[in-house]
Design an enzyme around this catalytic site. Structure first.
Site, short mmCIF file in Angstrom:
data_model
loop_
_atom_site.label_atom_id
_atom_site.label_comp_id
_atom_site.label_asym_id
_atom_site.label_seq_id
_atom_site.Cartn_x
_atom_site.Cartn_y
_atom_site.Cartn_z
N ASN A 48 0.83 -1.21 0.00
CA ASN A 48 0.00 0.00 0.00
C ASN A 48 0.86 1.25 0.00
OD1 ASN A 48 -0.48 1.91 2.54
ND2 ASN A 48 0.19 -0.08 3.31
N PHE A 77 -1.89 8.31 4.20
CA PHE A 77 -2.72 8.87 5.28
C PHE A 77 -3.97 9.61 4.79
CE2 PHE A 77 1.35 9.77 8.04
CZ PHE A 77 1.55 8.42 8.19
N SER A 110 5.74 5.45 8.42
CA SER A 110 5.06 5.13 7.17
C SER A 110 5.98 5.49 6.00
CB SER A 110 3.77 5.92 7.04
OG SER A 110 3.31 5.84 5.70
N ASN A 157 4.93 6.19 3.11
CA ASN A 157 4.13 6.85 2.08
C ASN A 157 3.92 8.35 2.29
OD1 ASN A 157 3.79 4.28 0.84
ND2 ASN A 157 2.29 3.81 2.44
N THR A 158 4.54 8.90 3.30
CA THR A 158 4.55 10.35 3.48
C THR A 158 5.99 10.79 3.29
OG1 THR A 158 2.64 10.40 4.95
CG2 THR A 158 4.18 12.23 5.14
N LYS A 212 5.93 4.23 16.85
CA LYS A 212 5.85 3.10 15.90
C LYS A 212 6.99 3.20 14.90
CE LYS A 212 2.72 0.64 12.79
NZ LYS A 212 1.33 0.49 12.35
N ASN A 259 6.04 -1.18 11.37
CA ASN A 259 5.24 -0.73 10.24
C ASN A 259 5.57 -1.61 9.02
OD1 ASN A 259 3.64 1.03 8.55
ND2 ASN A 259 4.06 2.66 10.01
C1 LIG Z 1 -3.68 -0.81 3.68
C2 LIG Z 1 -2.80 -0.51 4.86
C3 LIG Z 1 -2.85 0.75 5.45
C4 LIG Z 1 -2.04 1.04 6.54
N1 LIG Z 1 -2.12 2.27 7.12
C5 LIG Z 1 -1.37 2.55 8.23
C6 LIG Z 1 -1.47 3.80 8.87
O1 LIG Z 1 -2.26 4.67 8.48
N2 LIG Z 1 -0.67 4.03 9.94
C7 LIG Z 1 0.21 3.10 10.43
O2 LIG Z 1 0.89 3.34 11.42
N3 LIG Z 1 0.31 1.88 9.83
C8 LIG Z 1 -0.45 1.59 8.76
N4 LIG Z 1 -0.35 0.36 8.17
C9 LIG Z 1 0.61 -0.62 8.71
C10 LIG Z 1 -0.05 -1.60 9.68
O3 LIG Z 1 -0.56 -0.92 10.81
C11 LIG Z 1 0.97 -2.67 10.15
O4 LIG Z 1 2.01 -2.04 10.85
C12 LIG Z 1 1.56 -3.44 8.98
O5 LIG Z 1 0.60 -3.65 7.96
C13 LIG Z 1 2.10 -4.81 9.41
O6 LIG Z 1 1.08 -5.63 9.94
P1 LIG Z 1 0.31 -6.77 9.08
O7 LIG Z 1 1.38 -7.60 8.43
O8 LIG Z 1 -0.50 -7.52 10.10
O9 LIG Z 1 -0.53 -6.05 8.08
C14 LIG Z 1 -1.15 0.05 7.06
C15 LIG Z 1 -1.11 -1.21 6.46
C16 LIG Z 1 -1.92 -1.50 5.38
C17 LIG Z 1 -1.85 -2.88 4.77
#
Ligand SMILES: Cc1cc2nc3c(=O)[nH]c(=O)nc-3n(C[C@H](O)[C@H](O)[C@H](O)COP(=O)(O)O)c2cc1C
Length: 346
Positions: free
Chosen positions: A115, A119, A175, A177-178, A213, A242
């Site tokens: 992804n 945000f 993140s 993506n910022t 985080k 993350n």
């Molecule tokens: C579609 C998507 C959006 C995410 N958006 C955020 C976010 O806004 N802020 C954040 O701290 N992490 C975000 N994450 C990261 C997740 O919180 C997590 O740290 C990461 O996906 C690893 O966990 P997982 O393997 O269980 O998905 C996002 C992940 C995904 C897949």
């Protein structure tokens, strides 16, 4: 039920499927009858699952990771799925649209997602958070247009907006993506940033726990620097990790997309980061472990590595809500025979 629903959802583009699911959860969570139905199906209520971390009581150690419910619209429905905590966000000071679509992709062979959302959220003034039996974390981030030098002002405004409504605040500096955000993790940047946020917290009552985080793509030295800075300024814990910008463990076609990779390919690295932090801090600094949890074994792996709480996101997309129940039931079995995963019992 999710076995029937998933093939239909997977025919839609991932973000559309997500909006549909979140809308259903909002609807089901707002009506008492459907909410109780969800509880009967998924919620495992057992006091032996309870965990205490950074002074907060959690009914079980499994949480929903940030990014699933960015605006906190479906907290009641998500709580009914049996989560011990829900981390909403990332929320920014002002509303923002995020990156251009498409911005989420599935990698089914790898049980992964990529992804680059950036945000998208309604902004702090447009978010209302209900109280449920699940603890609530609010994940906060710098706005896209905020210069890095002014990042602390964003985090402080967000902390002030949410401290009274959250059980903890997560400072997101990880993140991918910022643009520039992850530079805040550098040793020279992180200490002053976390210190200013901690100073702002000192003026607020009640005292809200602060966690930071981090990304998985850091060296051991960089991780140690962040953990040291967080402990020096009396932060309460760390969320690891993350998404990753590496592409190990995914087929070639998934390398064309920019953004963060989550799910199974992240599992080992995030557990390694957790184990490293737990060893460096002798288990004295609470860790929320996240990355590639998709079943009871991967959840236990993180708890055994030293996480006090764990979170899931991608696992929920591939496995559905039964995953929460499955892990809680496995923890109960494990805890009866070997109560070693509870580092900080309630
Ligand atoms: C579609 C998507 C959006 C995410 N958006 C955020 C976010 O806004 N802020 C954040 O701290 N992490 C975000 N994450 C990261 C997740 O919180 C997590 O740290 C990461 O996906 C690893 O966990 P997982 O393997 O269980 O998905 C996002 C992940 C995904 C897949």
């Amino acid at each position: 039920m999710y076995d029937t629903l998933r093939p239909l959802l997977f025919r839609l583009d991932p973000e559309t499927a997500h909006h549909l699911t979140l809308g259903l959860l909002k609807w089901a969570g707002d009506l008492p009858a459907t909410r109780e139905l969800l509880r009967a199906m998924f919620d495992v209520q057992d006091e032996r699952l309870a965990v205490r971390a950074f002074g907060v009581h959690f009914k079980n150690p499994i949480g929903l990771a940030a990014g699933y419910d960015k605006n906190g619209i479906a907290v009641r429905g998500l709580a009914a799925l049996g989560f011990g905590h829900i981390e909403v966000g990332t929320v920014t000071r002002l509303p923002q649209a995020g990156n251009a679509k498409p911005r989420v992709w599935r990698v089914p062979e790898s049980r992964a997602l990529v992804n680059r959302m950036g945000f998208p959220n309604n902004g702090m003034q447009n978010i209302r958070l209900p109280r449920t039996d699940a603890r609530l974390g609010v994940n906060i981030g710098k706005g896209r247009d905020t210069p890095l030098e002014s990042a602390a002002e964003d985090y402080i405004a967000l902390l002030q907006a949410f401290h009274a409504h959250a059980d903890y605040i997560a400072i997101n500096v990880s993140s991918p993506n910022t643009p520039g955000l992850r530079a805040l993790q550098a040793r020279d940047a992180i200490e002053p940033l976390l210190r200013q946020i901690a100073d702002a917290r000192a003026a607020l009552s009640p005292r809200v726990p602060l966690l930071v985080k981090i990304a998985p793509d850091l060296s051991d030295d960089e991780i140690d620097g962040i953990v040291q800075a967080a402990r020096d300024v009396a932060f309460d814990g760390i969320i690891a990790t993350n998404t990753t910008v590496t592409r190990a463990g995914v087929p070639a076609y998934a390398k064309q997309w920019e953004g963060g990779l989550s799910g199974a390919p992240l599992r080992a690295r995030s557990t390694q980061v957790i184990r490293h932090i737990a060893a460096q801090t002798r288990g004295e600094f609470p860790i929320i472990g996240v990355g590639g949890v998709s079943d009871a074994a991967s959840a236990l792996e993180k708890l055994h590595a030293g996480a006090t709480l764990i979170q899931i996101l991608t696992g929920l997309v591939y496995r559905g809500p039964r995953l929460v129940r499955e892990i809680n039931e496995a923890l109960l079995r494990e805890n009866l025979s070997q109560p070693k995963w509870v580092l900080h019992p309630a």
